[in-house]
Design a protein around this motif. Structure first.
Motif, PDB file in Angstrom:
ATOM      1  N   ARG A 374      39.966  21.627  44.074  1.00 36.87           N
ATOM      2  CA  ARG A 374      39.897  20.396  43.294  1.00 36.87           C
ATOM      3  C   ARG A 374      40.981  20.353  42.209  1.00 36.87           C
ATOM      4  N   PRO A 375      41.436  19.159  41.868  1.00 37.98           N
ATOM      5  CA  PRO A 375      42.585  19.038  40.968  1.00 37.98           C
ATOM      6  C   PRO A 375      42.358  19.650  39.588  1.00 37.98           C
ATOM      7  N   SER A 376      41.146  19.583  39.043  1.00 39.58           N
ATOM      8  CA  SER A 376      40.969  19.978  37.641  1.00 39.58           C
ATOM      9  C   SER A 376      41.217  21.464  37.419  1.00 39.58           C
ATOM     10  N   ASP A 377      40.611  22.329  38.261  1.00 37.27           N
ATOM     11  CA  ASP A 377      40.738  23.760  37.995  1.00 37.27           C
ATOM     12  C   ASP A 377      41.132  24.581  39.223  1.00 37.27           C
ATOM     13  N   GLY A 378      41.459  23.876  40.302  1.00 32.93           N
ATOM     14  CA  GLY A 378      41.909  24.600  41.490  1.00 32.93           C
ATOM     15  C   GLY A 378      40.809  25.359  42.204  1.00 32.93           C
ATOM     16  N   GLN A 379      39.561  25.143  41.823  1.00 24.48           N
ATOM     17  CA  GLN A 379      38.456  25.825  42.490  1.00 24.48           C
ATOM     18  C   GLN A 379      38.114  25.130  43.812  1.00 24.48           C
ATOM     19  N   VAL A 380      37.592  25.896  44.732  1.00 26.17           N
ATOM     20  CA  VAL A 380      37.126  25.317  45.990  1.00 26.17           C
ATOM     21  C   VAL A 380      35.784  24.625  45.718  1.00 26.17           C
ATOM     22  N   PRO A 381      35.686  23.356  45.991  1.00 27.44           N
ATOM     23  CA  PRO A 381      34.430  22.654  45.689  1.00 27.44           C
ATOM     24  C   PRO A 381      33.333  23.027  46.694  1.00 27.44           C
ATOM     25  N   HIS A 382      32.126  23.193  46.179  1.00 31.52           N
ATOM     26  CA  HIS A 382      31.038  23.560  47.081  1.00 31.52           C
ATOM     27  C   HIS A 382      30.220  22.358  47.512  1.00 31.52           C
ATOM     28  N   THR A 383      30.287  21.309  46.700  1.00 35.86           N
ATOM     29  CA  THR A 383      29.656  20.061  47.133  1.00 35.86           C
ATOM     30  C   THR A 383      30.668  18.936  46.943  1.00 35.86           C
ATOM     31  N   VAL A 384      30.935  18.222  48.037  1.00 34.27           N
ATOM     32  CA  VAL A 384      31.855  17.091  47.954  1.00 34.27           C
ATOM     33  C   VAL A 384      31.093  15.820  48.330  1.00 34.27           C
ATOM     34  N   VAL A 385      31.200  14.812  47.469  1.00 30.51           N
ATOM     35  CA  VAL A 385      30.577  13.525  47.791  1.00 30.51           C
ATOM     36  C   VAL A 385      31.669  12.540  48.200  1.00 30.51           C
ATOM     37  N   PHE A 386      31.467  11.921  49.327  1.00 28.80           N
ATOM     38  CA  PHE A 386      32.398  10.899  49.808  1.00 28.80           C
ATOM     39  C   PHE A 386      31.713   9.537  49.657  1.00 28.80           C
ATOM     40  N   MET A 408      35.888   5.685  59.425  1.00 25.28           N
ATOM     41  CA  MET A 408      36.426   6.713  60.302  1.00 25.28           C
ATOM     42  C   MET A 408      37.064   7.837  59.509  1.00 25.28           C
ATOM     43  N   TYR A 409      37.878   7.484  58.511  1.00 21.38           N
ATOM     44  CA  TYR A 409      38.561   8.597  57.843  1.00 21.38           C
ATOM     45  C   TYR A 409      37.619   9.372  56.939  1.00 21.38           C
ATOM     46  N   THR A 410      36.561   8.719  56.466  1.00 23.46           N
ATOM     47  CA  THR A 410      35.596   9.481  55.674  1.00 23.46           C
ATOM     48  C   THR A 410      34.871  10.501  56.563  1.00 23.46           C
ATOM     49  N   ALA A 411      34.515  10.091  57.779  1.00 21.13           N
ATOM     50  CA  ALA A 411      33.902  11.036  58.715  1.00 21.13           C
ATOM     51  C   ALA A 411      34.857  12.194  58.974  1.00 21.13           C
ATOM     52  N   LYS A 412      36.134  11.841  59.107  1.00 17.57           N
ATOM     53  CA  LYS A 412      37.149  12.879  59.347  1.00 17.57           C
ATOM     54  C   LYS A 412      37.238  13.822  58.150  1.00 17.57           C
ATOM     55  N   HIS A 413      37.269  13.224  56.935  1.00 14.61           N
ATOM     56  CA  HIS A 413      37.340  14.053  55.728  1.00 14.61           C
ATOM     57  C   HIS A 413      36.156  15.013  55.652  1.00 14.61           C
ATOM     58  N   ALA A 414      34.975  14.487  55.921  1.00 10.86           N
ATOM     59  CA  ALA A 414      33.778  15.325  55.844  1.00 10.86           C
ATOM     60  C   ALA A 414      33.877  16.478  56.845  1.00 10.86           C
ATOM     61  N   MET A 415      34.350  16.161  58.030  1.00 15.76           N
ATOM     62  CA  MET A 415      34.533  17.193  59.055  1.00 15.76           C
ATOM     63  C   MET A 415      35.537  18.242  58.627  1.00 15.76           C
ATOM     64  N   HIS A 422      32.987  26.528  55.001  1.00 15.52           N
ATOM     65  CA  HIS A 422      31.842  26.582  55.913  1.00 15.52           C
ATOM     66  C   HIS A 422      30.495  26.443  55.219  1.00 15.52           C
ATOM     67  N   ASP A 423      30.416  26.959  53.988  1.00 14.05           N
ATOM     68  CA  ASP A 423      29.135  26.840  53.299  1.00 14.05           C
ATOM     69  C   ASP A 423      29.086  25.619  52.388  1.00 14.05           C
ATOM     70  N   GLY A 424      30.111  24.805  52.477  1.00  9.74           N
ATOM     71  CA  GLY A 424      30.157  23.626  51.594  1.00  9.74           C
ATOM     72  C   GLY A 424      29.226  22.523  52.080  1.00  9.74           C
ATOM     73  N   ARG A 425      28.905  21.638  51.133  1.00 11.57           N
ATOM     74  CA  ARG A 425      28.016  20.543  51.453  1.00 11.57           C
ATOM     75  C   ARG A 425      28.816  19.232  51.356  1.00 11.57           C
ATOM     76  N   ALA A 426      28.803  18.442  52.428  1.00 16.43           N
ATOM     77  CA  ALA A 426      29.508  17.152  52.430  1.00 16.43           C
ATOM     78  C   ALA A 426      28.476  16.034  52.485  1.00 16.43           C
ATOM     79  N   VAL A 427      28.471  15.217  51.446  1.00 13.66           N
ATOM     80  CA  VAL A 427      27.520  14.103  51.397  1.00 13.66           C
ATOM     81  C   VAL A 427      28.317  12.791  51.451  1.00 13.66           C
ATOM     82  N   VAL A 428      27.935  11.911  52.356  1.00 12.99           N
ATOM     83  CA  VAL A 428      28.649  10.642  52.502  1.00 12.99           C
ATOM     84  C   VAL A 428      27.711   9.489  52.139  1.00 12.99           C
TER      85      VAL A 428
END
Lengths: 658, 271, 153
Positions: A374-386, A408-415, A422-428
Motif C-alpha cells: 500500500r502507498p502509505s507505508d509499503g506494507q502488504v495489505p491483509h484486507t482490501v476493499v474494492f 470486470m476489472y474489479t473481479a480481476k483485481h480481487a483475483m 494468499h491469506d489476504g481478504r478481498a471484499v467487493v
C-alpha cells in the motif's frame, strides 16, 4: 416545353385494390405538360421499367413521375432506369400512392381522388426539376488517427494493412495508452504488455504509418477527403534522429523525484524520461516544467552525458500541416476524480486508490515490481476493499451512466490480489454485477467461487482512517439487510470512466458532436456507430462511450474498414442535393454561416481583376453540405436555394394543392 | 434643441479636421422638419442639430454605396441608432474602424465613441429602454380580441398600404440587396396592394425583424398611411425576449436569434 | 378513428377540409410510410409536401398554403435530438415559436396551424395526428376569417 411521362403502378393489388389506377392515369393524361400516362401491374418489374425507358426514348420525355410505393422503397430503382434510358435521374420524382394512400384509406373514390392530387403535385414539381450530377470530391488517401492507445494503434495498423498511409498522433511521449499500464487483462489474465507491445512496435515500424508522438492536433480545416490538419509537435529537447535510446541521460538526471504519470503517481521518474521501459518510440523527452536547466538554467548533465549530442535545450514547438482524407478519433478516457466523494475521504486518504493505481501495483514492471504494497507505508495489505460504481450510476454527484468495464476489472483485481496475497481478504462492494460478454460471467464467478473474493451487495457510506492506520469501511449489505463495517488496509475505487478533459475542443474542430458527459456522438446510435455527423470523421474506443479492450479493438477495425472504403476510389461521389448561394443577392449577413450544422456555408471574398476585395458573400462548400436546407429558410434575401427542393419546386407543389 | 449642440458640432469638426472621418451623418433643421445632414467639411458643422424630433434612424444610410464609399464616417446616434449599429456589426455590415458614434440622447451629447465603446455605453446606460406604454396598452387590447376581431383589425390597418416600401427604406435592418418581396422566381408575396399581398408583406417584414428590430420607430414614422408597424415590431421583440431571453442590438457579437438555438427552447405547442 | 372523425363533422355539412402538411423526409415522412405499411387507416384530407428537413421550411410556405385557401397547415419533423442533420429541427422550432405567435396576433385562429414531432417509428402517432387534426379542422369549419386568403377578383 415540358414533356412529362406519368406511370401509375398497381403494385399488384396493393394500390389497385383501393385506387382506380386506370382512372388516375386518365386524369393524369389531362394535366398540362403530360404527354404519356400509363398504368401497369408492377412498375418496378423488368417490363414495367422497360415501359418507362421506352417512353423516355420514344416520347423524348423531359421528366417522369412514377406513382407507386414510397420513394424510400424504389426511387433508386426508377432513377437508375431513367438514367439507363438517357434521362438525368434527378428528373424523376415519385408520388407515394401506396404507403400514403392505398394502404391508409379504404374508400375507393376518395383514395382515387387523393391519388390524382399526389400525381398532380409531383407533375408540377418535376417540371421544375433540373438535371443534377453527383458531386465529385477528391480524396487524399491518407488517414489521421488521433490517440495512440489500443484503439488508435489498431485502427492505424488495419488502415496501413489495407495499403493506405496513416498519421498516428499521440499527445504523450509514447504510444500504448492506458492498455500499456494494465497488469493483466480480463477475462483471460494474459499480460497486457505482452499482447500490446508487439502491436506498438509494429505500428512504429510499419512503412505506411507515420508516428507523431508528443504532438497534439491544433486545428482542423477542410472536409471529407480534404482535411487540412495543423499538428503541434511539442518541443522534446531531444533530437530523435540522433538519440539511440541508450538511457544514459535519464539514469544520470538529478531530478528523480517527479511522480510518474504512467505509474499513476505511485512511482517516480526523472525530468528527462521515457514514460516506461517499453515506450515506443523509446526516446526520452525533457519535461520542461521540472528540468532545472530549462527552468533555472542550471544543470546540463544530460547534455554532457549524451554520447550522441542529441540534447537541445533550445528546442521549440513546431507546427506541422498535413493533408488527410479521413480522421479517426481515438482519444480514449480517463478516470473520474473521486475526490468529489467526501465520504470516501475526498481524495485525502493515500491508501484509497483508483483502479489504475492498483494496476500499477499489480504490474511486474510497476513501482513495487508486482507486489501489492500500500502507498502509505509499503506494507502488504491483509484486507482490501474494492468499491464498484464509484461515480458511475450516480446522477447527483457523479455520472448517470454505467462505466461498463468496472465489474470486470474489479473481479480481476480481487483475483490478482488473492493470487499474490494468499491469506489476504478481498471484499467487493457492488450494486449489480454486469458481466455481459464472452467468458465474462464465468470470470466473475471464478473470482467468487475459486478465488474467494467476498462480494457484498450494497453501497459504502463512509471510509475513514483510524488512528492505527486501518481504513474503516462502513456500508450496508442489502442482501443480508444489515450494516457492515470492515477494517481494511487498502481500498480500491472503481472510478467512473469519463472522456478525456478538453476533448470538446477537438470535437469542435472536427465538427463532431458530443453528449452532456463529453463522449463523442456517433452518427446513429444503432446503424452508424463509428461514423459521426462530420463526414469523414470516425470514432474508435472509449472516446465514444466506456468500452473494454475487445469492443475497442472491434470498433477500431470497423473504423479502418470505413476509412479504407472511403479511400477505395480516388474520388468520392456525393448526392447533389446541396445548397447554392446566389452571390448577386447575398448581403453577407452571415445568418446561414451561423446556422449550418456542418460548417458548409463559409465566407467567400469576391475580388476584382486587381485582386481587391469588392465584397464578401456566403458560399456553400459542396463537400460539406448535406442538403438539409436550413440555411435556405434562414436567408431573408432568399439568396440560397437547395437543389432538389428549390423554392420554385415547393412553390409549385403548394400552388397545385389550391 | 439639446443644450450642448455646439459640443456635437465641435466634435464633428474635430473628427473631420483630423481626418478621422470623411463624413459626418447627422440631422439639420428644415422648416418644421428634421432632415439628414451629410457633412464632409469641418466648416459646415454649424448646420448640425439635435432634438427629440430627430427620429430618423441614420444607420439606414449605411447600406448606401454613396455613404459607404465615404467610410470611415461618424453618425449622430441616439440609443436606438446605437443598437442598430450593434446589429449591423453583428451581421457583418459594418466593422470597428468604419463607424464612429456621436452619442446623443434627449439630455444632450455624450461624446465620441468607437463601436466597442458604444456597446459598453449601451449596456451601462441604456440597458433597459422602456417601451412606449401606449404601445403596450394597444397590444394588450388587440391580444384580448377574438381571432376574428384581430383579423378584422389588421385587415383594416393593412388596407390602405400602397406598398410604397417607405418602411423598408427607413429601416437600417432592411439591408437586403433585393428584398424577398421583389423576387419573382417564385413570387412568394404578391406585390399588388390587395389584402393577401399586404398581409403576407407585413407578416414577413415583421418576421424578418425577429431578433433584430431595435424599435427605433423609423418605419412607422416613414409610413405615409399611418400603419401601426410598431405594434408588430414591439410584439415580436417582446416574444423574442420572453422565449429566448434575447434583446436586440446590445451585443455586437450576438448570434442571430433566428439562426441559433438552445436544446431547451420552449416547445409546449408542439405535440 | 376514421369513423370517429367522420362523426365529428358537424359545423359545415359535407365540409371536406384542405390541410397542407410540411414534413421532413427522415422522420415524419418515414413515419407516414410506417402508418402505411402498418395499414393504419386515417382521414384522407391531408396533402404532404416533403422537405429534406424541417429546417428547410420557410414561413413563406405556410403563408402560401393559407393564401391558396388551406383550412389548416400541419408542420412535422424529427423529435429534438433526432434530426438527421443534427439541428435543423431546433432552428425550425425557433422560427415557428415566433411565427405562430405573430400569426395569432394577426388573427389566424387556434386550430389552423399544428406542429408535431413524429419519428420514423411512430406510424400510429402519425395516423392519430392526422385524424385528430382533421377532426379539429372539420369541427371548426372552413377557415372563413383567413387573413392570408387570396380574394376573388
Amino acid at each position: 416545353m415540358a414533356r412529362i411521362g406519368v406511370f401509375i403502378c398497381h403494385c399488384g393489388e396493393n394500390i389497385g385494390r383501393t385506387v382506380d389506377c386506370a382512372a388516375v392515369a386518365q386524369e393524369s393524361a389531362k394535366l398540362p405538360g403530360v404527354v404519356v400516362s400509363l398504368d401497369y401491374k408492377y412498375m418496378c418489374s423488368d417490363p414495367g421499367q422497360q415501359m418507362i425507358k421506352n417512353a423516355i426514348a420514344e416520347q423524348k420525355l423531359t421528366g417522369v413521375v412514377v406513382a407507386a410505393c414510397s420513394p424510400r422503397m424504389h426511387e433508386t430503382t426508377f432513377r437508375r432506369a431513367a438514367a439507363e434510358a438517357g434521362l438525368n435521374p434527378y428528373l424523376l420524382e415519385m408520388a407515394n400512392l401506396r404507403e400514403h394512400c392505398s394502404w391508409v384509406h379504404e374508400d375507393r373514390p376518395i383514395a382515387t381522388g387523393k391519388a390524382v392530387d399526389l400525381v398532380r403535385v409531383m407533375v408540377e414539381k418535376v417540371k421544375r426539376n433540373r438535371a443534377l450530377y453527383p458531386i465529385q470530391v477528391n480524396v487524399e488517401p491518407t488517414a489521421m488517427v488521433v490517440g495512440g492507445g489500443i484503439a488508435g494503434i489498431q485502427a492505424a495498423l488495419d488502415i496501413a494493412a489495407g495499403g493506405k498511409k496513416v498519421i498516428l498522433v499521440e499527445k504523450s511521449p509514447s504510444i500504448g495508452g492506458h492498455m500499456a499500464r494494465l497488469s493483466e487483462t480480463f477475462p483471460t489474465l494474459d499480460c497486457s504488455q505482452c499482447i500490446l507491445t508487439p502491436r506498438m512496435v509494429e505500428a512504429a515500424s510499419h512503412p505506411n504509418i507515420t508516428l507523431m508522438t508528443y504532438s497534439e492536433v491544433e486545428a482542423v480545416d477542410g472536409f471529407i477527403g480534404n482535411f487540412e490538419v495543423t499538428i503541434r509537435k511539442k518541443a522534446r529537447y531531444v533530437d530523435p534522429a540522433k538519440c539511440t535510446g541508450c538511457g544514459s541521460c535519464y539514469t544520470k538526471c538529478p531530478q528523480k523525484k517527479i511522480p510518474s504519470e504512467f505509474d499513476a503517481l505511485l512511482g517516480k521518474r526523472s525530468a528527462i524520461y521515457t514514460p516506461f521501459p517499453q515506450a515506443v518510440p523509446n526516446k526520452p523527452v525533457i519535461d520542461a516544467e521540472h528540468c532545472t536547466m530549462l527552468t533555472k538554467g542550471k544543470c546540463g548533465v544530460c547534455k554532457k552525458i549524451c554520447p550522441r549530442d542529441a540534447i537541445n535545450y533550445e528546442d521549440k514547438d513546431e507546427l506541422v500541416k498535413v493533408k488527410v482524407g479521413a480522421i479517426v478519433l481515438a482519444t480514449g478516457f480517463e478516470l473520474w476524480d473521486h475526490s468529489k466523494y467526501g465520504e470516501y475521504g475526498g481524495g485525502r486518504l493515500v491508501d484509497v486508490i483508483d483502479g489504475f493505481q492498483f494496476e500499477r501495483l499489480a504490474s511486474a514492471s510497476g513501482p513495487t515490481a508486482g507486489e501489492i504494497r500500500r502507498p502509505s507505508d509499503g506494507q502488504v495489505p491483509h484486507t482490501v476493499v474494492f468499491i464498484q460504481c464509484c461515480g458511475s450510476r450516480d446522477e447527483k454527484q457523479g455520472m448517470a451512466y454505467c462505466s461498463k468495464i468496472c465489474c470486470m476489472y474489479t473481479a480481476k483485481h480481487a483475483m490478482l490480489y488473492r493470487h499474490k496475497v494468499h491469506d489476504g481478504r478481498a471484499v467487493v462492494f457492488y450494486m449489480d454485477i454486469r458481466a455481459a460478454g464472452k467468458g465474462y460471467d464465468e470470470f466473475t464467478r471464478r473470482a467468487i467461487e475459486s478465488d474467494g473474493a467476498e462480494y457484498v451487495r450494497g453501497r459504502v457510506s463512509r471510509i475513514y482512517r483510524r488512528a492505527d492506520g486501518k481504513l474503516i469501511v462502513r456500508g450496508a449489505d442489502t442482501l443480508a439487510g444489515r450494516p457492515v463495517s470492515i477494517e481494511a488496509d487498502l481500498v480500491v475505487l472503481a472510478d467512473a470512466v469519463v472522456p478525456r478533459k478538453g476533448g470538446e475542443k477537438l470535437a469542435q474542430m472536427c465538427g463532431v458532436g458530443y453528449d452532456t458527459n463529453g463522449f463523442y456522438s456517433e452518427a446513429h446510435p444503432k446503424l452508424r456507430p463509428v461514423e459521426t455527423a462530420a463526414a469523414g470523421v470516425f470514432l474508435a474506443g472509449a472516446c465514444q462511450a466506456p468500452k473494454d479492450i475487445p469492443d475497442t479493438v472491434a470498433q477500431a477495425s470497423a473504423c479502418a474498414a470505413k476509412v479504407l472504403g472511403l479511400f477505395a476510389a480516388p474520388k468520392l461521389e456525393r448526392e447533389p442535393i446541396v445548397a447554392r448561394v446566389n452571390q448577386n443577392l447575398c448581403v453577407h449577413c452571415r445568418a446561414c454561416i451561423n446556422t449550418c450544422p456542418y460548417g458548409a456555408t463559409q465566407d467567400r471574398e469576391i475580388k476584382d481583376r486587381q485582386g481587391n476585395v469588392v465584397k464578401v458573400v456566403a458560399e456553400v462548400n459542396e463537400g460539406l453540405c448535406q442538403g438539409c436546407g436550413t440555411c435556405v429558410a434562414i436567408c431573408r434575401s432568399n439568396a440560397i436555394d437547395l437543389d432538389g427542393f428549390t423554392d420554385e419546386q415547393i412553390f409549385a407543389e403548394i400552388a397545385t394543392l389550391e | 434643441m439639446v443644450a450642448n449642440i455646439n459640443e456635437i458640432q465641435s466634435a464633428a469638426a474635430a473628427l473631420l479636421n483630423e481626418g478621422k472621418v470623411k463624413l459626418v451623418l447627422g440631422y439639420r433643421v428644415r422648416g418644421n422638419d428634421r432632415v439628414p445632414a451629410f457633412v464632409t467639411q469641418a466648416d459646415q458643422v454649424g448646420c448640425l442639430a439635435y432634438d427629440s424630433a430627430c427620429t430618423q434612424n441614420l444607420a439606414a444610410y449605411l447600406r448606401k454605396g454613396e455613404v459607404r464609399s465615404r467610410m470611415p464616417l461618424a453618425v449622430v446616434a441616439r440609443p436606438e441608432v446605437m443598437r442598430s449599429l450593434m446589429l449591423l456589426t453583428a451581421e457583418s455590415q459594418i466593422a470597428e474602424g468604419q463607424v464612429t458614434v456621436l452619442a446623443v440622447d434627449e439630455q444632450g451629447f455624450h461624446g465620441v465613441l468607437d463601436l466597442a465603446g458604444t456597446a459598453k455605453l449601451l449596456n451601462e446606460q441604456y440597458a433597459r429602454i422602456a417601451p412606449d406604454s401606449s404601445l403596450m396598452e394597444q397590444l394588450a387590447k388587440i391580444e384580448a380580441m377574438t381571432p376574428q376581431e384581430r383579423s378584422a383589425f389588421w385587415s383594416e390597418q393593412f388596407e390602405p398600404c400602397t406598398r410604397c416600401y417607405a418602411c423598408r427604406a427607413a429601416c437600417p435592418g432592411c439591408f437586403c440587396e433585393r428584398c424577398i418581396v421583389e423576387m419573382n422566381t417564385p413570387q412568394w408575396i404578391s406585390t399588388a396592394a390587395e389584402s393577401h399581398g399586404n398581409f403576407a408583406w407585413h407578416m414577413i417584414r415583421a418576421f424578418h425583424q425577429a431578433g433584430r428590430c431595435v424599435e427605433c420607430g423609423a418605419c412607422q414614422d416613414a409610413c405615409p398611411q399611418g400603419i401601426p408597424l410598431m405594434l408588430l415590431n414591439h410584439f415580436i421583440a417582446r416574444e423574442v425576449e420572453r422565449e429566448f431571453d434575447a434583446r436586440n442590438g446590445y451585443d455586437p457579437q450576438a448570434e442571430p436569434v433566428i439562426g441559433s438555438w438552445k436544446q431547451d427552447d420552449k416547445q409546449e405547442y408542439i405535440r | 378513428m376514421t369513423q370517429a372523425t367522420t362523426q365529428t363533422e358537424t359545423k359545415a355539412e359535407g365540409f371536406e377540409p384542405r390541410i397542407v402538411a410540411f414534413v421532413c423526409n427522415w422522420c415524419t415522412y418515414a413515419g407516414a410510410d410506417l402508418a402505411g405499411t402498418s395499414r393504419l387507416q386515417y382521414a384522407p384530407h391531408v396533402r404532404i409536401v416533403k422537405l429534406p428537413c424541417t429546417g428547410r421550411i420557410d414561413p413563406l410556405f405556410i403563408l402560401k398554403a393559407y393564401e391558396g385557401g388551406a383550412d389548416a397547415v400541419l408542420v412535422s419533423g424529427c423529435h429534438p435530438g433526432d434530426c438527421h442533420y443534427t439541428s435543423g429541427n431546433y432552428h425550425a422550432r425557433r422560427r415557428w415559436t415566433i411565427f405562430r405567435r405573430l400569426l395569432s396576433l394577426a388573427g389566424v385562429e387556434e386550430g389552423r396551424l399544428f406542429f408535431s414531432w413524429v419519428s420514423a417509428a411512430e406510424g400510429q402517432k402519425f395516423a392519430d395526428l392526422i385524424n385528430d387534426v382533421t377532426a379539429q379542422v372539420k369541427a371548426a369549419g372552413p377557415f372563413k376569417h383567413n387573413p392570408a386568403r387570396r380574394q376573388a377578383w
